[in-house]
Design a protein around this motif. Structure first.
Motif, PDB file in Angstrom:
ATOM      1  N   TYR A 120       0.839  -1.279  -0.140  1.00 59.51           N
ATOM      2  CA  TYR A 120      -0.150   0.044   0.113  1.00 59.51           C
ATOM      3  C   TYR A 120       0.983   1.282   0.169  1.00 59.51           C
ATOM      4  O   TYR A 120       1.702   1.377   1.026  1.00 59.51           O
ATOM      5  N   VAL A 121       0.487   2.219  -0.824  1.00 58.45           N
ATOM      6  CA  VAL A 121       1.348   3.402  -0.976  1.00 58.45           C
ATOM      7  C   VAL A 121       0.187   4.570  -0.893  1.00 58.45           C
ATOM      8  O   VAL A 121      -0.504   4.682  -1.824  1.00 58.45           O
ATOM      9  N   THR A 122      -0.007   4.961   0.186  1.00 54.53           N
ATOM     10  CA  THR A 122      -1.201   5.748   0.739  1.00 54.53           C
ATOM     11  C   THR A 122      -0.764   7.359   0.515  1.00 54.53           C
ATOM     12  O   THR A 122       0.491   7.434   0.709  1.00 54.53           O
ATOM     13  N   PRO A 123      -1.810   8.161   0.788  1.00 55.09           N
ATOM     14  CA  PRO A 123      -1.510   9.655   1.144  1.00 55.09           C
ATOM     15  C   PRO A 123      -0.552   9.790   2.434  1.00 55.09           C
ATOM     16  O   PRO A 123       0.080  10.705   2.331  1.00 55.09           O
ATOM     17  N   THR A 124      -0.999   8.832   3.471  1.00 54.80           N
ATOM     18  CA  THR A 124      -0.391   8.843   4.633  1.00 54.80           C
ATOM     19  C   THR A 124       1.349   8.915   4.447  1.00 54.80           C
ATOM     20  O   THR A 124       1.999   9.529   4.924  1.00 54.80           O
ATOM     21  N   SER A 125       1.565   7.703   3.499  1.00 53.13           N
ATOM     22  CA  SER A 125       3.036   7.672   3.158  1.00 53.13           C
ATOM     23  C   SER A 125       3.514   8.872   2.654  1.00 53.13           C
ATOM     24  O   SER A 125       4.649   9.229   2.896  1.00 53.13           O
ATOM     25  N   TYR A 126       2.701   9.652   1.997  1.00 53.20           N
ATOM     26  CA  TYR A 126       3.373  10.764   1.031  1.00 53.20           C
ATOM     27  C   TYR A 126       3.632  11.800   2.234  1.00 53.20           C
ATOM     28  O   TYR A 126       4.627  12.307   2.280  1.00 53.20           O
ATOM     29  N   LEU A 127       2.636  11.989   3.067  1.00 51.17           N
ATOM     30  CA  LEU A 127       2.862  13.141   4.244  1.00 51.17           C
ATOM     31  C   LEU A 127       4.133  12.444   5.122  1.00 51.17           C
ATOM     32  O   LEU A 127       4.695  13.643   5.487  1.00 51.17           O
ATOM     33  N   GLU A 128       3.985  11.324   5.384  1.00 49.69           N
ATOM     34  CA  GLU A 128       5.185  10.878   6.203  1.00 49.69           C
ATOM     35  C   GLU A 128       6.637  11.229   5.516  1.00 49.69           C
ATOM     36  O   GLU A 128       7.598  11.536   6.117  1.00 49.69           O
ATOM     37  N   LEU A 129       6.798  11.102   4.284  1.00 48.18           N
ATOM     38  CA  LEU A 129       7.798  11.463   3.316  1.00 48.18           C
ATOM     39  C   LEU A 129       7.999  12.869   3.567  1.00 48.18           C
ATOM     40  O   LEU A 129       9.415  13.288   3.857  1.00 48.18           O
ATOM     41  N   ILE A 130       7.245  13.820   3.893  1.00 47.27           N
ATOM     42  CA  ILE A 130       7.511  15.067   3.859  1.00 47.27           C
ATOM     43  C   ILE A 130       7.925  15.637   5.052  1.00 47.27           C
ATOM     44  O   ILE A 130       8.840  16.260   5.180  1.00 47.27           O
ATOM     45  N   TYR A 131       7.379  14.887   6.124  1.00 48.80           N
ATOM     46  CA  TYR A 131       7.518  15.126   7.648  1.00 48.80           C
ATOM     47  C   TYR A 131       9.111  14.546   7.853  1.00 48.80           C
ATOM     48  O   TYR A 131       9.754  15.295   8.621  1.00 48.80           O
ATOM     49  N   THR A 132       9.464  13.459   7.059  1.00 48.28           N
ATOM     50  CA  THR A 132      10.875  13.076   7.239  1.00 48.28           C
ATOM     51  C   THR A 132      11.716  13.917   6.656  1.00 48.28           C
ATOM     52  O   THR A 132      12.961  14.441   7.237  1.00 48.28           O
ATOM     53  N   TYR A 133      11.420  14.517   5.597  1.00 45.79           N
ATOM     54  CA  TYR A 133      12.514  15.592   5.030  1.00 45.79           C
ATOM     55  C   TYR A 133      12.544  16.889   5.918  1.00 45.79           C
ATOM     56  O   TYR A 133      13.701  17.227   5.966  1.00 45.79           O
ATOM     57  N   LYS A 134      11.533  17.235   6.266  1.00 44.70           N
ATOM     58  CA  LYS A 134      11.634  18.562   7.446  1.00 44.70           C
ATOM     59  C   LYS A 134      12.309  18.262   8.542  1.00 44.70           C
ATOM     60  O   LYS A 134      13.079  19.258   9.104  1.00 44.70           O
ATOM     61  N   ASN A 135      12.236  16.923   9.082  1.00 47.39           N
ATOM     62  CA  ASN A 135      12.935  16.601  10.476  1.00 47.39           C
ATOM     63  C   ASN A 135      14.412  16.574  10.175  1.00 47.39           C
ATOM     64  O   ASN A 135      15.292  17.204  10.654  1.00 47.39           O
ATOM     65  N   LEU A 136      14.936  15.821   9.020  1.00 44.95           N
ATOM     66  CA  LEU A 136      16.167  15.696   8.628  1.00 44.95           C
ATOM     67  C   LEU A 136      16.716  17.126   8.348  1.00 44.95           C
ATOM     68  O   LEU A 136      17.855  17.296   8.674  1.00 44.95           O
ATOM     69  N   LEU A 137      16.167  17.850   7.366  1.00 45.95           N
ATOM     70  CA  LEU A 137      16.401  19.258   7.181  1.00 45.95           C
ATOM     71  C   LEU A 137      16.932  20.062   8.419  1.00 45.95           C
ATOM     72  O   LEU A 137      17.697  20.796   8.816  1.00 45.95           O
ATOM     73  N   GLY A 138      15.952  19.907   9.457  1.00 47.38           N
ATOM     74  CA  GLY A 138      16.096  20.743  10.657  1.00 47.38           C
ATOM     75  C   GLY A 138      17.381  20.272  11.468  1.00 47.38           C
ATOM     76  O   GLY A 138      18.127  21.248  11.961  1.00 47.38           O
ATOM     77  N   LYS A 139      17.391  18.680  11.555  1.00 45.31           N
ATOM     78  CA  LYS A 139      18.766  18.382  12.262  1.00 45.31           C
ATOM     79  C   LYS A 139      20.080  19.039  11.570  1.00 45.31           C
ATOM     80  O   LYS A 139      21.035  19.074  12.072  1.00 45.31           O
ATOM     81  N   CYS A 140      20.021  18.760  10.379  1.00 41.55           N
ATOM     82  CA  CYS A 140      21.141  19.223   9.267  1.00 41.55           C
ATOM     83  C   CYS A 140      21.415  20.483   9.666  1.00 41.55           C
ATOM     84  O   CYS A 140      22.765  21.017  10.010  1.00 41.55           O
ATOM     85  N   ARG A 141      20.541  21.258   9.724  1.00 42.57           N
ATOM     86  CA  ARG A 141      20.671  22.990   9.716  1.00 42.57           C
ATOM     87  C   ARG A 141      21.230  23.016  11.143  1.00 42.57           C
ATOM     88  O   ARG A 141      22.126  23.862  11.567  1.00 42.57           O
ATOM     89  N   GLU A 142      20.736  22.490  12.361  1.00 45.16           N
ATOM     90  CA  GLU A 142      21.278  22.588  13.456  1.00 45.16           C
ATOM     91  C   GLU A 142      22.719  22.184  13.646  1.00 45.16           C
ATOM     92  O   GLU A 142      23.561  22.874  14.259  1.00 45.16           O
ATOM     93  N   LYS A 143      23.113  21.003  13.128  1.00 45.26           N
ATOM     94  CA  LYS A 143      24.579  20.517  13.122  1.00 45.26           C
ATOM     95  C   LYS A 143      25.121  21.763  12.506  1.00 45.26           C
ATOM     96  O   LYS A 143      26.327  21.907  12.887  1.00 45.26           O
ATOM     97  N   VAL A 144      24.934  22.196  11.314  1.00 45.43           N
ATOM     98  CA  VAL A 144      25.646  23.250  10.423  1.00 45.43           C
ATOM     99  C   VAL A 144      25.839  24.411  11.427  1.00 45.43           C
ATOM    100  O   VAL A 144      26.902  24.873  11.350  1.00 45.43           O
TER     101      VAL A 144
END
Length: 383
Positions: free
Chosen positions: A74-98
């Motif tokens: 199953y590839v659902t809209p929830t999967s798509y939203l989780e992908l976006i949330y994952t990107y936001k979290n990783l982006l935030g952590k990387c920016r904090e590290k930088v």
């Protein structure tokens, strides 16, 4: 039966409730959820495009997976939203590290600038200190000469102190040996004297009164009181002997007078046993100690109070006998202790002298170390 078959079909089947979002919906949703993220428009569009491609490619691969293996992913809209949330979290952590690394880099640059400024100032200060370094070097050489000279003096003083200590220790050993001999000799008489004093402590004024009130005292009581009167220096009366008509010595009336003294027992306890007159002891030793009737066991038959007094007389004689032997040793002990005290006094004076010289030498060494540091540290820094 038909109803049952339909029920089984419904129970055993799975209803696909998920419907795929079109591309424009995926784009709108991605823009909506990324609007609070600080991105340039170009980067935001790129991120939205990548999220769409990831989602669509995964959905297409899931369809092929089902067609080839018969298994549904199953590839659902929830999967798509989780992908976006994952990107936001990783982006935030990387920016904090930088940001953290950038802050460290900035602080490091500031410290380097500060150190460079301090080094420059220190070099200026060291240049100004050069004349003082010359003076310190000269002082170091002078102090070194003094230290070498004083070290010889300290070594001589230490040698003298060690010799004085040997003498003092020898004299202390001699004094201790004499004292041990005195204690060993007195160990024979002291217990006897203590037993006699313990016997006196058992006597009461009423016991003494009973002896005093005797009109015709037994021979044992007379014998004991004669010995007590002799040790107390009380002279007998001269009375007529009814048998011979001659004058004889009689101690009973003086004994009654002595027994009447309220401090009689206390005077025996406080008796100066170390200074008994020789004539008193000589008479006791010649007349009473050898007398077989003058023993506590026989005297007890006549009077309990007289028994305690008999023990006291015998104890005084025993102590005096030992004390006469110990007296020369005590005199030798006093001389030895006096010599030891003088040697100890001299030793203490030498020790004080040694400490004074050692303190002076240590002070010079401390000053030498201080000037050496002043001489070495600035020179090494300039290099």
């Amino acid at each position: 039966k038909q109803w049952y078959q339909r029920r089984v079909a419904i129970t055993a089947g799975t209803i696909d409730w998920f419907q795929a979002w079109p591309e424009d919906a995926l784009e709108i949703v991605a823009h909506r959820f990324l609007e609070d993220v600080e991105l340039s428009e170009e980067h935001r569009n790129g991120v939205v495009e990548i999220c769409k491609n990831f989602h669509e490619s995964t959905r297409n691969l899931s369809i092929k997976f089902e067609q080839q293996l018969g298994r549904h992913n199953y590839v659902t809209p929830t999967s798509y939203l989780e992908l976006i949330y994952t990107y936001k979290n990783l982006l935030g952590k990387c920016r904090e590290k930088v940001a953290y690394q950038r802050k460290r880099y900035t602080v490091g640059l500031e410290k380097l600038d500060s150190a460079r400024s301090q080094v420059s100032q220190m070099q200026s200060d060291l240049q100004a200190l050069q004349p003082q370094l010359v003076v310190a070097s000269k002082e170091v050489d002078e102090i070194m000469v003094i230290i070498e000279r004083d070290s010889i003096e300290v070594a001589k003083t230490e040698k003298i102190v060690k010799a004085e200590e040997l003498i003092a220790n020898e004299q202390a050993s001699v004094a201790k040996g004499i004292k041990d001999e005195c204690d060993a000799d007195l160990a024979e008489a002291i217990p006897i004297l203590e037993q006699a004093l313990a016997a006196l402590n058992t006597l009461t004024p009423s016991d003494v009164t009973i002896v005093k009130s005797m009109k015709s005292p037994p021979p044992g009581v007379r014998l004991v009181m004669e010995a007590v009167c002799i040790l107390k220096g009380i002279k007998p009366d001269r009375v007529n002997d009814p048998a011979t008509g001659k004058k004889v010595e009689d101690f009973w009336k003086p004994s009654q007078k002595l027994l009447g003294d309220m401090k009689f027992l206390q005077s025996l306890k406080d008796y100066d046993k170390d200074n008994v007159p020789v004539a008193f002891v000589k008479k006791i030793r010649a007349t009473y100690i050898p007398n077989p009737e003058f023993v506590p066991e026989k005297i007890r038959q006549a009077s309990n109070a007289a028994e305690g007094l008999c023990k006291w007389v015998r104890a005084i004689e025993a102590y005096d006998r030992v004390a006469k032997v110990v007296a020369p040793k005590k005199a030798a002990l006093a001389i030895a202790e006096s010599k030891f005290a003088e040697a100890q006094k001299s030793l203490n004076a030498k020790r004080a002298m040694l400490k004074e010289v050692q303190d002076k030498l240590q002070s010079l060494r401390d000053k030498f170390e201080e000037n050496t540091k002043k001489k070495k540290v600035p020179t090494a820094t300039l290099r």
